[in-house]
Scaffold this active site. Sequence first.
Site, short mmCIF file in Angstrom:
data_model
loop_
_atom_site.label_atom_id
_atom_site.label_comp_id
_atom_site.label_asym_id
_atom_site.label_seq_id
_atom_site.Cartn_x
_atom_site.Cartn_y
_atom_site.Cartn_z
N LYS A 53 0.84 -1.20 0.00
CA LYS A 53 0.00 0.00 0.00
C LYS A 53 0.88 1.25 0.00
O LYS A 53 0.59 2.23 -0.70
CB LYS A 53 -0.97 -0.02 1.20
CG LYS A 53 -2.07 -1.06 1.01
CD LYS A 53 -2.90 -1.36 2.25
CE LYS A 53 -3.84 -2.54 1.95
NZ LYS A 53 -4.66 -2.95 3.10
N GLN A 97 -5.05 -1.64 9.16
CA GLN A 97 -4.92 -2.99 8.59
C GLN A 97 -5.53 -4.03 9.52
O GLN A 97 -5.25 -4.04 10.72
CB GLN A 97 -3.42 -3.28 8.34
CG GLN A 97 -3.15 -4.58 7.60
CD GLN A 97 -3.68 -4.60 6.17
OE1 GLN A 97 -3.77 -3.57 5.51
NE2 GLN A 97 -4.06 -5.76 5.69
N ASP A 120 -11.44 2.28 3.21
CA ASP A 120 -11.79 0.86 3.08
C ASP A 120 -13.30 0.68 2.88
O ASP A 120 -13.75 -0.39 2.50
CB ASP A 120 -11.44 0.12 4.38
CG ASP A 120 -10.05 -0.50 4.37
OD1 ASP A 120 -9.64 -1.00 3.32
OD2 ASP A 120 -9.39 -0.48 5.43
N1 GUN Z 1 -6.97 -7.08 5.73
C1 GUN Z 1 -7.21 -7.87 4.66
N2 GUN Z 1 -7.80 -7.15 3.68
C2 GUN Z 1 -7.93 -5.89 4.15
C3 GUN Z 1 -8.45 -4.69 3.59
O1 GUN Z 1 -8.95 -4.64 2.46
N3 GUN Z 1 -8.39 -3.59 4.40
C4 GUN Z 1 -7.87 -3.62 5.64
N4 GUN Z 1 -7.87 -2.50 6.35
N5 GUN Z 1 -7.38 -4.72 6.19
C5 GUN Z 1 -7.41 -5.85 5.44
#
Ligand code: GUN
Length: 283
Positions: A53, A97, A120
């Site tokens: 990211k 996350q 998200d």
């Molecule tokens: N953990 C696994 N996929 C995701 C996601 O799309 N966003 C976040 N914040 N955590 C994750």
Amino acid sequence: MAKIIDGKAVSASVKEEVAAEAAVLKEEKGINIGLAVVIVGNDPASRVYVNNKKKACEAVGFRSFEYALDESTTQEQLLDLIDVLNRDDHVNGILVQLPLPAHIDEKTVINAISPEKDVDAFHPVNVGKIMIGEYAFLPCTPAGVMKLIESTGTEISGKQCVVIGRSNIVGKPMAMLLLHKSGTVTICHSKTKNLKEICLGADILVAAVGRANLITGDMIKEGAVVIDVGMNRLENGKLCGDVEFESASQKASYITPVPGGVGPMTIAMLMRNTLTAAKNQMK
Ligand code: GUN
């Protein structure tokens, strides 16, 4: 034999669009778009996602602010950080996350993120907006899947769409997005009795259950578009999807590989959501 949907290529074109728009915002309005990425603890998979990211932010010209917190961080401390980020004008998007350590309640944390910065789209306000089709952000993985389906030129309206999996992050919003495009949507899950029969009716099949090779070629209708959201680690360390690629690609018209299908799209859509957040915050 199915055509392979190249998630890396579609992702690259989304990121190029985002980078071009971000450059214009910087030049014309002096805006530097910023994404805060919060990770708690040492989960190795989460570490890889967070690094990817951050790299994507660099590639599109965003600033990324990483907060790598110790496993022992309390819920109070995490909520305090979110409060600071909510009020920081340099931060347009906040991503915490998941998963979080067991002593922290994910729902409480998600609810604390300002819906305007919730890139998200996990906050109940954003989830609700998706239900009524009036959204600013779409959750990144389902939004990426929609882009991949679009890239094949497949019309969704009137098609039989089957989503396997009912998670809040993928399955449920995925079904809603297909419904918004006038697909006839069926959601399957672990208690579904006649999975094969339902899958055989699917013109568009999205597998998001997290069970390696659950969907085999004999469950796929000739000519179906097959999207594999699964990301399963086999005992031999190899990565594989929810769909058995070899047999499924004999039946499908289009299919995503794992890796290199849905995965790269999730991050591209996160960049798009962060750009959208910044633009909306300017208003
Ligand atoms: N953990 C696994 N996929 C995701 C996601 O799309 N966003 C976040 N914040 N955590 C994750």
